[in-house]
Design a protein around this motif. Sequence first.
Motif, PDB file in Angstrom:
ATOM      1  N   UNK A  90      34.156  59.125  61.631  1.00 25.98           N
ATOM      2  CA  UNK A  90      33.783  59.674  62.616  1.00 25.98           C
ATOM      3  C   UNK A  90      34.164  61.342  62.616  1.00 25.98           C
ATOM      4  N   UNK A  91      33.974  62.041  63.688  1.00 28.23           N
ATOM      5  CA  UNK A  91      33.982  63.423  63.721  1.00 28.23           C
ATOM      6  C   UNK A  91      32.805  64.078  63.551  1.00 28.23           C
ATOM      7  N   UNK A  92      32.736  65.463  64.142  1.00 32.31           N
ATOM      8  CA  UNK A  92      31.472  66.216  64.284  1.00 32.31           C
ATOM      9  C   UNK A  92      31.631  67.702  63.805  1.00 32.31           C
ATOM     10  N   UNK A 126      37.772  66.675  62.807  1.00 26.20           N
ATOM     11  CA  UNK A 126      38.181  66.006  64.061  1.00 26.20           C
ATOM     12  C   UNK A 126      38.008  64.087  63.925  1.00 26.20           C
ATOM     13  N   UNK A 127      37.938  64.028  62.811  1.00 25.71           N
ATOM     14  CA  UNK A 127      37.638  62.716  62.270  1.00 25.71           C
ATOM     15  C   UNK A 127      38.867  61.976  62.685  1.00 25.71           C
ATOM     16  N   UNK A 128      38.886  60.504  62.828  1.00 25.65           N
ATOM     17  CA  UNK A 128      40.050  59.583  62.749  1.00 25.65           C
ATOM     18  C   UNK A 128      40.636  59.674  61.439  1.00 25.65           C
ATOM     19  N   UNK A 129      41.862  60.076  60.839  1.00 30.52           N
ATOM     20  CA  UNK A 129      42.215  60.220  59.733  1.00 30.52           C
ATOM     21  C   UNK A 129      43.233  58.739  59.543  1.00 30.52           C
ATOM     22  N   UNK A 130      43.250  58.069  58.567  1.00 31.83           N
ATOM     23  CA  UNK A 130      44.182  57.021  58.357  1.00 31.83           C
ATOM     24  C   UNK A 130      44.750  57.131  57.003  1.00 31.83           C
ATOM     25  N   UNK A 131      46.118  57.016  56.912  1.00 25.57           N
ATOM     26  CA  UNK A 131      46.822  56.709  55.667  1.00 25.57           C
ATOM     27  C   UNK A 131      47.438  55.465  55.629  1.00 25.57           C
ATOM     28  N   UNK A 258      49.044  54.844  59.365  1.00 25.71           N
ATOM     29  CA  UNK A 258      49.189  55.738  60.498  1.00 25.71           C
ATOM     30  C   UNK A 258      47.943  56.367  60.455  1.00 25.71           C
ATOM     31  N   UNK A 259      47.229  56.597  61.737  1.00 24.65           N
ATOM     32  CA  UNK A 259      46.173  57.428  61.987  1.00 24.65           C
ATOM     33  C   UNK A 259      46.560  58.426  63.076  1.00 24.65           C
ATOM     34  N   UNK A 260      45.390  59.307  62.948  1.00 20.40           N
ATOM     35  CA  UNK A 260      45.698  60.619  63.823  1.00 20.40           C
ATOM     36  C   UNK A 260      44.329  61.310  63.736  1.00 20.40           C
ATOM     37  N   UNK A 261      44.168  62.302  64.987  1.00 15.96           N
ATOM     38  CA  UNK A 261      42.863  62.902  65.113  1.00 15.96           C
ATOM     39  C   UNK A 261      43.167  64.428  65.165  1.00 15.96           C
ATOM     40  N   UNK A 262      44.461  64.852  65.386  1.00 16.03           N
ATOM     41  CA  UNK A 262      45.237  66.222  65.474  1.00 16.03           C
ATOM     42  C   UNK A 262      45.674  66.454  64.358  1.00 16.03           C
TER      43      UNK A 262
END
Length: 558
Positions: A90-92, A126-131, A258-262
């Motif tokens: 996601x993210x724009x 601003x995507x949802x990043x996941x490690x 763990x995932x985050x957007x910030x």
Amino acid sequence: ADSIRSMWRYRHTVDGSIQECWLTFADDTNVVGSMIADEARGRVYWTSEAHEPRTSFWSAAVSGSGPYPVTAYQLGVPLPKAAGTVSAVGGVGSNVTRSYTYTFVNDLGEESGPAPASALVTNKVDATWTISGMDTAPANGGAVTSRTNVPGGTVVRLAVTNTKWITVGTRLLIAGVAQASVFGLGRDINGQHKVLAVDTVGNTIDIALPPQNAIIVAGTWALEYPFYTGGLKMRIYHTSGTGAAFLFLAEISPAASYNHTTPASGEPIPTLNSLPPPPKLKCIIAMPNGCLCGINENEVCFSEPYLPYSWPIANRYSFVGKGVAVGSSGNSAIVLTEGFPIMLTGSDPESMSMTTMETYAPCVSKRGAVNVGGGILYPSHDGLWLATASGAVIKSRGLFRMDEWKALAPETFEAEFHDGQYYAVHTPVGGKKQMLVLDIVELDSVVTVDDTADAIARNDYDGSLYTAKGGNIYKFDASDEGRYFSEWTSVEVQADQPRNFSHAQVHADWRQAVPIDTSIYDANVALIAAGADAVNGYMIGSEFNDFEINGSNLQHYE
């Protein structure tokens, strides 16, 4: 009780209340206390040639009736081994390229170095990043699944579920192994083993072949001394761009993903170069700059200042030869070797200046080397030497000829420095174990004490010297009632011509003299003076059977 080979007085202060005990060890061990400000847990650290560096704290080390320490851990926080896998959805916003890593941190505030960095991934800011795919904790144990006999008949290879944190020299406890006998022999592999080799790809470890052979059906392994994981958390870091530093993102409970957007906005990772100490580190001491220092084979190693669990590669200095012992002199670390002493000077452990002293003065006994404040005193082949930041000088040249010194067997010295004197328990050539006492301030005499000990240590809190015999600890020179009888012998003196010596001059501290007990002598004199009736000195002077034949009231005087 087991024999004590090393001991250290442990003191812990909580809310003004002082608690103390002895830490005792069955092998040659060096112990230091914590140099961390406002230390509430009472951390303590030690090294030995017999095992990897270890640590503990008051509530873990001192519980029950002892002996102490009861519970200990491997020193250092191991690095996570698995590089995380990163994805973004996601993210724009604008594109950004990121790499992630993570660390372990326990409730002592000790943080590991980082895991291997993840591959770079580019996606929207601003995507949802996941490690994902992260290690959740260092493994203190696991399963044993099979075994193979290594050709040669002296090594057995065990297949285990995890070798990430097992290293050569690690001590494991094998347990719960159900075994089938081979050729009718009952064979047991359960128990303690030292790891001889590790294959992290094939997940196998090699140990010495047990006294008997067996076919393993199943079982478990555990680190004899585990990593401390109390209150374990994970800290996530990521970069913003290909050349940027890893910045703090979040502290989380252990989790594989763990995932985050910030985006991360915290401080750079503080333990980027942090490593646990080398497994073979020994001779640990504390330096004035807050570092711990020790020897790893032919390396001098320093911890980060006030981070005794962090031993970066940049803080290690190699030299020619093999290190025997280490001491401090101001900001200098003095390393005693099998050849020339080495000195490292500086306040920053990453930029120490190393020099080799120009005096050939090898140390022949690690346990004979003692810190004396400003230097290290130690036995060499030709005498007792003192190494300081100014150089190395021999202190015993006027007391011993070479043959006399060698007869003391200085390689057997086990010493301590107390009240200006060097105490060394040793076994002379062809003789029995005894104690040598040298006054370092006034090197004009040698005292030999007919006493021995398994260990000797100074208690800095009460200013007394203690010895260990078997499983017991004794205060040395604790009472005037227990003083030794002594004989004084001069050195051999070669006069220039025949002389008849008529007098001598004696120098002594007469305040230490113990008055002769004359009470029996005085009582006998009084009896004699009182007459024959008092002494019972004539026939039938007392009733029959009151005295032995030819006996009297006089007391025996020896």
